[in-house]
Design an enzyme around this catalytic site. Structure first.
Site, PDB file in Angstrom:
ATOM      1  N   ASP A  78      47.093  42.817  38.008  1.00  0.00           N
ATOM      2  CA  ASP A  78      45.903  42.916  37.175  1.00  0.00           C
ATOM      3  C   ASP A  78      44.650  42.547  37.960  1.00  0.00           C
ATOM      4  OD1 ASP A  78      47.433  43.691  35.071  1.00  0.00           O
ATOM      5  OD2 ASP A  78      47.406  41.760  34.034  1.00  0.00           O
ATOM      6  N   GLU A 161      38.819  34.707  22.037  1.00  0.00           N
ATOM      7  CA  GLU A 161      40.254  34.815  21.779  1.00  0.00           C
ATOM      8  C   GLU A 161      40.971  35.128  23.086  1.00  0.00           C
ATOM      9  OE1 GLU A 161      41.239  38.948  20.007  1.00  0.00           O
ATOM     10  OE2 GLU A 161      39.124  38.581  19.503  1.00  0.00           O
ATOM     11  N   LYS A 163      43.032  37.035  25.845  1.00  0.00           N
ATOM     12  CA  LYS A 163      43.264  38.449  26.157  1.00  0.00           C
ATOM     13  C   LYS A 163      44.757  38.621  26.432  1.00  0.00           C
ATOM     14  CE  LYS A 163      41.663  42.252  29.059  1.00  0.00           C
ATOM     15  NZ  LYS A 163      43.005  42.719  29.449  1.00  0.00           N
ATOM     16  N   GLU A 219      47.688  44.184  19.968  1.00  0.00           N
ATOM     17  CA  GLU A 219      48.475  44.215  21.199  1.00  0.00           C
ATOM     18  C   GLU A 219      49.943  43.940  20.895  1.00  0.00           C
ATOM     19  OE1 GLU A 219      47.417  44.651  25.464  1.00  0.00           O
ATOM     20  OE2 GLU A 219      46.319  44.846  23.573  1.00  0.00           O
ATOM     21  N   LYS A 335      33.466  38.388  21.554  1.00  0.00           N
ATOM     22  CA  LYS A 335      32.878  39.462  20.756  1.00  0.00           C
ATOM     23  C   LYS A 335      31.738  38.894  19.921  1.00  0.00           C
ATOM     24  CE  LYS A 335      37.409  41.675  20.253  1.00  0.00           C
ATOM     25  NZ  LYS A 335      38.514  41.998  19.322  1.00  0.00           N
ATOM     26  N   LYS A 359      37.880  37.314  32.759  1.00  0.00           N
ATOM     27  CA  LYS A 359      39.184  37.296  33.409  1.00  0.00           C
ATOM     28  C   LYS A 359      39.417  35.981  34.151  1.00  0.00           C
ATOM     29  CE  LYS A 359      41.417  40.476  33.078  1.00  0.00           C
ATOM     30  NZ  LYS A 359      41.516  41.782  33.731  1.00  0.00           N
ATOM     31  N   CYS A 464      30.829  53.300  70.693  1.00  0.00           N
ATOM     32  CA  CYS A 464      31.835  53.758  69.734  1.00  0.00           C
ATOM     33  C   CYS A 464      33.222  53.708  70.369  1.00  0.00           C
ATOM     34  CB  CYS A 464      31.520  55.184  69.287  1.00  0.00           C
ATOM     35  SG  CYS A 464      32.779  55.908  68.213  1.00  0.00           S
ATOM     36  N   CYS A 482      27.692  54.805  65.345  1.00  0.00           N
ATOM     37  CA  CYS A 482      27.931  55.696  66.472  1.00  0.00           C
ATOM     38  C   CYS A 482      26.880  56.791  66.474  1.00  0.00           C
ATOM     39  CB  CYS A 482      29.332  56.296  66.363  1.00  0.00           C
ATOM     40  SG  CYS A 482      29.632  57.653  67.509  1.00  0.00           S
TER      41      CYS A 482
END
EC number: 6.5.1.2
Length: 741
Positions: A78, A161, A163, A219, A335, A359, A464, A482
């Site tokens: 994830d 809440e 996830k 879910e 939310k 997250k 290069c 380059c």
């Protein structure tokens, strides 16, 4: 020894000493073969490098979406997936003109499988924007207040809440009876899993007191204990075992035999809704309470928060309980609680403006830096890559990390300010690697106490490594480039690769590998050459058939795909030309405006004069700015480039663009301009409202403008509109026209 080090690459990945190791390309994602380019930080990307990176990210994310949403067998963690999405969004934010027509930012989930019948969602099942830091959450609150025109101290409540890491499901009830259950799919169309959903104990078959139509969304998940028990049972009977609870839940719900699903211990948390014939409540909190009354399970950690600091406190409280919850979560969702404000905020293409997912952070790991390689990108950028002793970070084995550029190696940023306290990076160092916030593994820190004696500062090359040309660093540029141009093998083939890429002509059988081979063999040097292959080499193209893996059928399939591409849509051909600043989104805008390549070229020729109507018309296309317009005109009027385009057009007949369909609102298809101060809504809300009604919103007044909405302080735009005879209305009239009053 190759620049890949003492490793060889096979069909299964990176091998050394007879042991298979996971190889990650510079994106940090399993690819099977090494990539030729290394990537710099988003802020240091050139336009061409950004275009190439967006193409690669699009491909990687499309594959990841299919694995996760359709196949229930993700190969990315994830954290890696979120990092891919975030990098893609960051590049699009910096280079909005490069946004692709198939941008992952505009995609939700993956196309549904053919195994189940399809269900078109009455209300799309969207994804959520992601946040990774406390500041991201404060910015989220600030954006909402700005959009709604609310003061910093105005009351504004949110819900927080967990996830849940499971499979999204939409349950449709009509007259209180469950009539349909559908997976997310691609957000617009999902899979019909009604029979299977009926077997889940947490899902009521009937609702008392529900509206005539109600879609409850939530879910499906599996607890840790049930997952362990299921896998043990599967192993005993020789059945399929699952990698994690999410895969087990998804695989169990998507069984053809509902009795198999019935035997699986699935659970369901309700947290949202789709189509609804009558509102249940005025707030998110009250709606969830109604769900609970209907018999649904609501996550007990859901709370109402009065401030961003309350939200962050709940985030930390949930994170602290994460290990003991008994089911997987990967963050916290916030939310806006007031449903009327949710309605006003509305949606972006794939995410609501009123919600965000915070997250949990990715992992860090220490490992040894074994080498620093220099790779040459499409624009000639010399990019350093750290070759690392393989280490697991965020559930994936990492063996490479970006070093961005020579400044980064030396311990300073692009402005010369110190990073890592000014500590440089040397071969042999022990370095801390992380993946949070960016898909490319990065080096966060260096452990100076473990630096080997005699470790020398890295000497960044000034020529290069591919062609030996000088690689100067221009003033203000973060990278060395380059100077070899098309004589550099690392650059020359990239334009052809872009032309046949998925977002452009997408010629089946002519991928990056084939383009490289054909270029090396002298068969193709520019796009037009692709369409003369059959004529130049005859029906058989014997040289191709003689190659391993090619035969009569594969050669003929290639010719057929090339012939099909002769009538590719105008927008795809334009994008395939690889004009700087002209991405897929811009190509679509231009195609929809000019309809044919011939019309575009004529307009471009006229727009050389920046005082001309043609130049003004080009700038009046919503989404086309001066930088983009100037790049288009400069490129297509440059002699060599125009000759190449003309040779291409002699071989193909691009399909004209079809003007987009518009709705039947009073402003559908019209070009609007807002000016002055709007008193009942922010400029962003007004623009979103107009676009939702099918109007185009321009930033300046021109002869193409249909309507000017003027608030106090309208100024020169109102004066110009009156001089051009354009209708001017005030904000109250606009609200009536838009159906808001």
């Amino acid at each position: 020894m190759s620049k890949d080090g003492p490793f060889r690459f096979g069909a299964r990945g990176l091998w050394t000493s007879g042991q298979a190791l996971l190889f990650l390309d510079p994106l940090g994602v399993w690819m099977g073969t090494p990539m030729n380019d290394t990537y710099v930080a988003v802020e240091a990307l050139s336009e061409a490098a950004a275009r190439k990176e967006l193409a690669r990210l699009s491909e990687l994310l499309a594959r990841a979406n299919a694995e996760y949403h359709r196949d229930d067998a993700p190969s990315l963690s994830d954290a890696d997936y979120d990092a891919l999405k975030q990098r893609n969004a960051a590049i699009e934010a910096r280079f909005p003109d490069l946004k692709r027509g198939d941008s992952p930012s505009d995609q939700v989930g993956a196309a549904p499988s053919d195994t189940f019948s399809k269900v078109t969602h009455a209300v799309r099942m969207l994804s959520l924007a992601n946040a990774f830091s406390d500041e991201d959450i404060r910015d989220f609150d600030t954006r909402i207040r700005r959009f709604l025109g609310l003061a910093e101290d105005a009351p504004l409540a949110y819900t927080a809440e967990p996830k849940i890491d499971g499979l999204s499901l939409s349950l449709r009830y009509e007259h209180g009876t469950l009539v349909q259950a559908a997976t997310r799919g691609d957000g617009a169309v999902g899979e019909n899993v009604t029979a299977n959903a009926r077997t889940i104990d947490d899902i009521p078959h009937r609702l008392d007191g529900a509206p005539e139509v109600l879609e409850v969304r939530g879910e499906v998940y599996m607890s840790h204990a049930d997952f362990a028990e299921l896998n043990a049972r599967q192993a005993e009977t020789g059945g399929k075992t699952f990698a994690n609870p999410r895969n087990a839940a998804a695989g169990s719900l998507r069984q053809l035999d509902a009795e198999i699903t019935r035997a699986r211990p699935l659970k369901f948390f309700a947290y949202a809704w789709g189509e609804i014939s009558a509102p249940l409540a005025e707030t998110q909190t009250e709606t969830l309470a109604r769900f609970r009354e209907f018999g649904f399970t609501i996550n007990p950690l859901t709370v109402r928060c009065e401030t961003p600091e309350d939200m962050l406190a709940q985030y930390r409280a949930i994170e602290a309980q994460r290990a003991t919850l008994g089911y997987d979560i990967d963050g916290v969702v916030y939310k806006l609680d007031d449903l009327d404000l949710q309605r006003r905020l509305g949606f972006r293409s794939t995410t609501p403006r009123w919600a965000i997912a915070h997250k949990f952070p990715a992992e860090l790991a220490w490992t040894r830096l074994e080498a620093i390689d220099i790779q040459v990108g499409r624009t000639g950028a010399l990019s350093p890559v750290a070759r690392l002793a393989p280490v697991t970070v965020g559930g994936v084995v990492v063996s490479n990390a970006t070093l961005h550029n020579e400044d980064y190696i030396q311990g300073r940023d692009n402005t010369g300010a110190p990073i890592r306290w000014g500590t440089d990076i040397r071969v042999g160092d022990w370095v801390q690697v992380y993946r949070a916030g960016d898909v490319i593994p990065k080096i966060r820190d260096v452990d100076l106490s473990r630096r080997p004696e005699g470790a020398a500062p890295f000497d960044f090359p000034t020529t290069c490594p591919e062609c030996g040309s000088d690689a100067p660093r221009e003033p203000g540029d973060a990278v060395r480039r380059c100077s070899g141009g098309l004589i550099c093998p690392a650059q020359a083939v990239e334009k052809l690769k872009h032309f046949v890429s998925r977002g452009a002509l997408d010629i089946d059988g002519l991928g990056a590998k084939q383009v490289e081979q054909f270029y090396r063999d002298g068969w193709i040097a520019e796009p037009a050459d692709i369409f003369t292959l059959r004529a130049r080499f005859g029906q058989g193209l014997q040289q191709l058939k003689n190659r391993e893996g090619w035969g009569d059928k594969s050669a003929e399939n290639l010719f057929r795909a090339i012939d099909t591409a002769r009538t590719a849509p105008f927008a795809k051909v334009l994008f395939g030309l690889g004009i700087r600043h002209i991405g897929e989104s811009a190509s679509s805008l231009l195609a929809n405006h000019y309809l044919t390549m011939e019309a575009l070229l004529a307009a471009v020729d006229a727009a050389v004069d920046e005082t001309s109507d043609a130049w003004a018309d080009l700038l009046n296309i919503d989404g086309v700015g001066e930088v983009m317009a100037r790049a288009l005109v400069t490129t297509l009027t440059q002699e060599a480039e125009r000759a190449s385009v003309n040779r291409l057009l002699a071989q193909i007949d691009p399909a004209p663009a079809t003007p987009p369909q518009v709705g039947d609102s009073p402003v559908a298809g019209k070009t609007l301009v807002f000016t002055g101060t709007l008193e009942t809504m922010s400029r962003a809300e007004a623009k979103a409202t107009a676009e939702a009604l099918g109007a185009k919103v321009a930033g300046s007044v021109s002869a193409k403008t249909d309507l000017l909405i003027a608030g106090p302080g309208a100024g020169s735009k109102a004066t110009k509109a009156e001089a051009l005879g354009i209708e001017v209305i005030d904000e109250d009239a606009w609200r009536v026209l838009a159906g808001l009053a």
